[in-house]
Each structure stands twice: as structure tokens, then as C-alpha cells.
Write an enzyme that holds these catalytic residues in place. Structure first.
Site, short mmCIF file in Angstrom:
data_model
loop_
_atom_site.label_atom_id
_atom_site.label_comp_id
_atom_site.label_asym_id
_atom_site.label_seq_id
_atom_site.Cartn_x
_atom_site.Cartn_y
_atom_site.Cartn_z
N CYS A 140 0.81 -1.23 0.00
CA CYS A 140 0.00 0.00 0.00
C CYS A 140 0.84 1.28 0.00
O CYS A 140 0.61 2.14 -0.85
CB CYS A 140 -1.01 0.03 1.14
N ARG A 183 7.20 -10.63 5.62
CA ARG A 183 6.68 -10.36 6.96
C ARG A 183 7.39 -11.31 7.92
O ARG A 183 7.42 -12.52 7.69
CB ARG A 183 5.16 -10.59 7.02
N GLN A 191 1.34 -11.12 -3.38
CA GLN A 191 -0.11 -11.04 -3.45
C GLN A 191 -0.54 -10.62 -4.84
O GLN A 191 0.22 -10.01 -5.57
CB GLN A 191 -0.62 -9.99 -2.46
N ASP A 210 -2.17 -8.17 -5.43
CA ASP A 210 -2.57 -7.01 -4.66
C ASP A 210 -2.93 -5.85 -5.58
O ASP A 210 -2.32 -5.69 -6.62
CB ASP A 210 -1.37 -6.61 -3.80
N HIS A 258 -4.62 -1.57 -5.38
CA HIS A 258 -5.26 -0.47 -4.68
C HIS A 258 -5.99 0.38 -5.70
O HIS A 258 -5.40 0.80 -6.70
CB HIS A 258 -4.23 0.35 -3.91
N LYS A 288 -15.18 -3.52 5.42
CA LYS A 288 -14.60 -4.41 4.41
C LYS A 288 -15.53 -5.56 4.09
O LYS A 288 -16.47 -5.85 4.83
CB LYS A 288 -13.27 -4.98 4.92
#
Length: 656
Positions: free
Chosen positions: A339, A368, A386, A388, A390, A469
Site C-alpha cells: 500500500c 513479513r 499477493q 494485490d 489499490h 470491508k
RNA sequence: GCUGGCGUAGCUCAGUCCGGUAGAGCAGCUGAUUUGUAAUCAGCCGGUCGGGGGUUCGAAUCCCUCCGCCAGCUCCA
């Protein structure tokens, strides 16, 4: 004596003396029901059969056909186990023993950990207590008396529970199982009327637990078990557990050459050739899906200065999970999430309201630093990627964008044949922003779900502090749920990063960010797929799609020709030209779960054909090479699940 | 991270309790066999017994320590 009227589910009613136990209702209907009854639902409350009927009520009796029966049985079995443990291990202290999704557990403080032989002994004792058909007596104890009783019995944890759970009550509920030594437990219940109702149970494993799950608190020994309403259900469950074990992605992944691990890189997979092919197939599939949906694929740095993480809040809330790197006196961190990188990317140029939504998609690796004890195969790793993205949207675009996202999720899971469900999580008690914005956002999410025809459940107050969410659970082939996709609204980070676009009014406005992923992480999704398909991937995903098996050395030349034609058509094929008998080569290909085996011998070499064998359906007979290629390509393009016979594929293609 | 269990050949495992210099099957390699739909036969290679330290005449085995793997670490009377 005064009477009460009970109304039964079929609308009929019965009169009983006031104060009669609920079991009298069953007895009044039929002796058989009296025998089968386990508990009752009185005015929507699940209660014991011994509960007195004080006033008119609606009553439904719970038998082994009722939805409540399983949890009830498991909870009662947990008590039975506690009774057995206290009988066999004098001085054992009891903690809590709830029913759980797959069975039950109970935590104990004992002088030494349980060993497998203990489980056998405990289970034998439980059977003895069950056979004796001991009543479960619900008793209402004066609170002070109960506290004194458990204190005297050496059960300080129960004392603590009573103190915490019943403050202000004059009486507390306990259950007694009468044996030579009566086992009394503090519990709201309800329970089955007697231990004879517990017939199908099995103790499964022991493990460590802590009082209230707090590692700094009293260490305890937990025993897991499961219980069902019939021996048949229990057996089916145990079989399912075996099936899950056979599908374990760690085992299948090694056996089929997808990935491996090394102690020098805990929590990070080595993707082998076949695994990399699978990974890339999924990554490219996602690109194919996302590009036409208006996404821009980007690659942002893997390592960022600590300053970024201070801005995003990760430094404060997530630092213990970040891998730190020192360079020239600066503290850097490997990114645990994309992000912040996307926020900087968004902010790298002026944005107009006309440009929104802007959608950044990224597949670069994340790190992580998960605690060593929680690492597990591909499902819990330290390095992963991911799918992923945005989406930066104007507030008025939220509803439409979320609806597009839900449709995207539906499309992707549809391509894998995975059933799924949605959960909407709403404003938690601790939240940022104002209530009106939250209410608006939640309404937009609900509307989007409805427009997309997506059934959903609501998890009240389970949203993130920065926005509501929607999470999606996928159900695999053996019924297990995996949380994968997520769609999260974020009003907070655009503030932190001072993100803005110029509106039609020529002033600056704040965009809303939607964090979203569909697979979740590639690693975890691959684990899911391996276990879902039991390693037998549909053709479009199979790392190796076709293996050509020559009968004898003299067929190897023709085999190379066939492989070349398959490869030229874009199929992943290889030749097994080892000097082995055909049965041996087939066995190996089957164990490798290769969708198609093409056997070639004199006949095929002469005719320009291949003898097609499928992983699932065995020998399908000979076909021209071109016919096989056409059918196989069609199977890849339609991403058909399973591995139907080529013959069937051709028939289907012709019938169109 | 914490608790418990485990770590012996590429894989699956025996040997550890009771200390005496490591064994099987599969895989791999070599040779023979030229094979028609789930394992051809024979021979051979292969192990710092997870790493380090200690006890002992002697350690896979006993002790300490580190690493990794597995299971679990509230689903709340």
C-alpha cells in the site's frame, strides 16, 4: 395447581402443571420422543430437559435430528472427558471445555503433559462413564457456596471464572455427573440428560494452551476430541481428516516437484521448475483478468526507508513483523505490504477527477517476519506475493467500484470452480473518521453486494479501524473454508499520505482507497489449489500437461516428433524415453498426476496417432495427433475443471 | 515467541529406553532386458546420525545449547 400451556412447532398445544420440567412435554407426546430428546428450545432459548416450565411457552424438543444437537453433544462430551480426567488424574484442575467447529477441547492443569497412552486411558474411562448412563444434573448453587466448593476442591481457575462471569448473581449454574466421586463443573449448559446419550466420540490430540490464551498466564494441557451423533458420522469425519492429510500441500508439493524448503530460509519457498510454471500461470491469468478491468501493473521498491513506515503507521503498529536492513546509517525495511508504495506512486503526479478510478496492481514479493512457531508450509510464510491492488476512487465512485470488484471475484472463483461466500464487516467500536462517512460506506457496500447478486452475512463491528470491508471465504473440495479475497475501504491512509486529486470545481479533494486481493497470496492460494484438486490440476494449470511414453527405444524418434508438435501448439509436454516398461512409465506419470499420457508404439508410429490415456479415465484409444492437440487446446482455453476424456471433449466441440 | 513432540541416505523409516564405530525399502547410478496401459532383474553408489559443546576408554544413543520441522497457543462458564 395452576397450568401452563406449551405450544409445539406444529401449532398444537399441551397443558402441563406449572413448574413441570420440559421433559414432561416429550413424555406427553410419546415415550419414544421422551427417550430421543436431548434438550429443548423454549421460547428460542436452548435449555435442559430438566428446566421447569414456569409460564406459557413455545417448546421445540431437540433430538439428534436438530441442528443444535451436535454442539450440545460435543459440549457434554467435553464434560465427560473432564470427569474422566479428574477421576484418573487426582489433583488435575479444569479450565474451560467448549464445543468447537470440529469437536471439542478441554484444558487442564496437570503435573505432567499428557501422552498418547493417557488419551487411551481417558477415552476408556469415558466409555465406562457413558455406559453407566450417568445423569447430568443441573444444579443452582448459591454463589458463595460454589466459590467455597471450588476453592476447597483446589480449582482456583473455576473460582476465577465464577468471580468474573457471575458478578452480581446470587446463584450460579453447575452440572453434576454422579459417579463414585461426583464431578461437578461450573457451566451454563445446557447438556444432554445423561452420559448414555454420548455414543460416538474420540480423543484426538493433546497440546499446550494457556489459561485464557495468555502466554504469560498458567500453562495448561489441552485435549482435543471430537464427537458426533452417530458412529457413522464419526467415521465419516475421521475419514475426511485422513483425506485432508493425503492432500496436504506440503506432501503433494514435494512429491510432484512443485516446491521445497531449506532450513536456511525458514518461511520462504524454493519454487522448482514445475511450481514456477504453476505460479507463473496464475500470475499471468491474473494479469489477463485485470488488464481489461482497467488495472495498471506496477513494480514498487522492495526496501523502503523507515520514514515511509512512520508515515503509514506500520512503524508504530507493525514493526515487530518487519525485516529491518541497515544501510549507511539509515534504517530500511523490506516491505510487508504494497500500500505505501502505491500511495507514493499515486502522489507522484497530479491527478484529475477524470483519471479516477486509478488502479495499481502489483505482484512483487513481500516479507513479513512471522513468529517462527506460526510458520506452516505455504499457508503461513515470511516471503510471498499477493495479487494485490489499490483502487483510488472519488467518494461517489465507491459503490460502482466495489460492485466491479465483487463481479471480478465471482468471475475468478468461477474459473477455478470454487464455491465461495461473502462477509461484510462493519464499524468497530474503535474507529477513525466520522459516523456519517462510515454509514455511507457501509450502505454502498451492501448495495454493491446486492447489485452483484452476492449473498452475504454481516460481521458487526469487525471492520478495520480505517474502514469497512468485505471478505470472501472459498470452500474447497473437501468442505474446508479458506479466507482469500478481501475488499477494504480506507479513508485513513489518503489522509496520512495527503493524497489528492483536482475535482471538477478546480479544488483539491481526497480520494478513497480500496485495498483488494482476490487470490490473497499466491503461496496460500496455491496451497488451497493443491489441496482442492489433490494435486491433480485441471489441464490449464497443470505444470506438465502431457507426457509422451514410447513403448520401446525405437519409438523415441516418433516421440520427439509428437512432443515437438505439442510444444509448437503451446502445450507443456515431455518425453519419457527411459528404458522402462510401459506400465512403469504410466505408474510414474499417474503418481505425478499428469493429465494426459500419450502411449506410442509401432501402431501409432505407423499411423501418425497417439494412444491417449487420461489420469482419471485410463486408456481412451488412439487418435490422430492433430485431433488430440485441438481437443487439448480447447480444454486449456475453456479452463475446464477435472480431466474429461478427449473423446468427450471432441464430442462436445462437435455438438456446438 | 511459548508448550509439547520430532530431526538417522534424496524420500519413508528401523536402530536411541539398556553407550561398543549405522541398516532396510524406494529413488539414483551401471549392466542386462526392448517391453502395449499403475512397479523387469542384478550389481553398485550413497549417511559430519540437524549444528556446536560436554560426560565417557568409547556417543546416533546420556547431558547442555542452538537451528529446523510438526501440532497447539480462547472457537471464551
Amino acid at each position: 395447581m395452576s397450568q401452563v400451556t406449551v405450544t409445539l412447532p406444529d401449532g398444537s398445544s399441551r397443558q402441563l402443571a406449572a413448574g413441570s420440567p420440559v421433559r414432561e412435554v416429550a413424555a406427553a407426546i410419546s415415550p419414544r420422543l421422551a427417550e430421543a430428546a436431548l434438550a429443548a428450545v423454549v421460547d428460542d432459548r436452548l435449555v435442559d430437559l430438566s428446566t421447569p416450565l414456569a409460564a406459557d411457552a413455545r417448546v421445540r424438543l431437540v433430538t439428534d435430528k436438530s441442528p443444535e444437537a451436535l454442539g450440545l453433544t460435543r459440549h457434554s462430551t467435553a464434560h465427560l472427558m473432564a470427569a474422566a480426567v479428574t477421576a484418573l488424574f487426582p489433583g488435575a484442575q479444569c479450565g474451560i471445555g467448549p464445543a468447537i467447529d470440529e469437536g471439542f477441547f478441554y484444558d487442564f492443569v496437570v503435573s505432567r503433559p499428557f501422552v498418547p497412552e493417557d488419551l487411551e486411558a481417558i477415552e476408556a474411562k469415558m466409555r465406562e462413564l457413558a455406559t453407566a448412563d450417568l445423569p447430568y444434573q443441573r444444579q443452582s448453587w448459591p454463589r458463595e457456596e460454589a466459590l467455597a466448593y471450588f476453592a476447597q476442591r483446589g480449582e482456583p481457575l473455576k473460582v476465577q471464572l465464577i468471580q468474573e462471569k457471575t458478578a452480581g448473581q446470587s446463584h450460579v449454574s453447575c452440572y453434576a455427573i454422579k459417579d463414585r466421586d461426583t464431578f461437578v463443573d461450573f457451566c451454563v449448559g445446557p447438556h444432554v440428560p445423561s452420559s448414555g446419550k454420548l455414543k460416538a466420540f474420540k480423543l484426538l490430540s493433546t497440546s499446550n494452551a494457556y489459561w485464557k490464551g495468555d502466554a504469560s498466564s498458567t500453562p495448561m494441557q489441552r485435549i482435543y476430541g471430537t464427537a458426533f451423533l452417530s458412529e457413522k458420522d464419526l467415521k465419516a469425519h475421521l475419514k475426511q481428516v485422513e483425506e485432508a492429510k493425503a492432500r496436504d500441500h506440503r506432501r503433494v508439493g514435494r512429491e510432484t516437484g512443485l516446491f521445497t524448503f531449506h532450513p536456511w530460509a525458514p518461511g520462504a519457498a524454493f519454487w522448482l521448475g514445475k511450481g514456477t510454471t504453476l505460479y507463473n500461470t496464475l500470475a499471468n491469468y491474473m494479469r489477463e483478468v485485470l488488464f481489461p478491468a482497467g488495472y495498471v501493473e506496477v513494480k514498487t521498491p522492495l526496501i523502503f526507508n523507515k520514514a515511509l513506515w512512520e508515515r503509514s503507521g506500520h512503524w508504530k503498529h507493525y514493526r515487530q513483523n518487519m525485516f529491518l536492513v541497515e544501510s549507511e546509517g539509515e534504517t530500511m525495511s523490506l516491505k510487508p505490504m504494497n500500500c505505501p508504495g502505491h500511495f507514493l506512486t499515486f502522489a507522484s503526479e497530479m491527478r484529475s477527477y477524470r483519471d479516477l478510478p486509478i488502479r495499481f496492481h502489483e505482484q512483487t514479493p513481500l516479507h513479513r517476519n512471522e513468529a517462527s512457531g506460526v510458520l506452516s508450509g505455504l499457508t503461513r510464510v515470511r516471503q510471498f506475493s499477493q495479487d494485490d491492488a489499490h483502487c483510488f476512487v472519488r467518494p461517489d465512485q465507491i459503490g460502482e467500484e466495489v460492485e466491479r470488484l465483487i463481479r471480478l471475484v465471482q468471475r475468478v472463483y468461477g474459473d477455478f470452480g470454487l464455491p465461495f461466500s461473502a462477509k461484510l464487516s462493519t464499524r468497530p467500536d474503535e474507529f477513525l473518521g466520522d459516523v456519517a462517512t462510515w454509514d455511507h460506506a457501509e450502505t454502498e457496500l451492501k448495495t454493491a453486494l446486492e447489485h452483484a447478486g452476492m449473498a452475504y452475512t454481516v460481521n458487526e463491528k469487525d471492520g478495520a479501524f480505517y474502514g469497512p470491508k468485505i471478505d470472501f471465504d472459498v470452500t474447497d473440495a473437501i468442505g474446508r473454508k479458506w479466507q482469500c479475497a478481501t475488499i477494504q475501504l480506507d479513508y485513513q491512509q489518503p489522509e496520512n499520505f495527503d493524497l489528492k486529486y483536482i475535482g471538477a470545481d478546480n479544488t483539491e479533494h481526497r480520494p478513497v482507497v480500496i485495498h483488494r486481493a482476490i487470490f490473497g497470496s499466491f503461496e496460500r492460494f496455491i496451497a488451497l489449489l493443491i489441496e482442492h484438486y489433490a494435486g491433480a490440476f485441471p489441464l490449464w494449470l497443470a505444470p506438465l500437461q502431457v507426457r509422451v511414453l514410447p513403448i520401446a527405444d525405437r519409438h523415441a524418434g516418433y516421440g520427439r516428433t509428437v512432443v515437438a508438435r505439442l510444444a509448437a501448439a503451446g502445450l507443456r509436454a515431455e518425453l519419457d524415453e527411459r528404458q522402462e516398461k510401459i506400465g512403469y512409465k504410466i505408474r510414474e506419470a499417474q503418481l505425478q498426476k499428469i493429465p494426459y499420457m500419450l502411449v506410442i508404439g509401432d501402431r501409432e508410429a505407423d499411423d501418425g496417432t497417439v494412444a491417449v490415456r487420461t489420469r482419471a479415465g485410463g486408456d481412451q484409444g488412439a487418435q490422430a495427433v492433430d485431433a488430440f492437440v485441438v481437443a487439448a487446446l480447447e480444454e486449456v482455453q475453456t479452463r475446464r475443471a477435472g480431466s474429461p476424456t478427449v473423446g468427450a471433449t471432441l464430442a462436445a466441440a462437435q455438438s456446438r
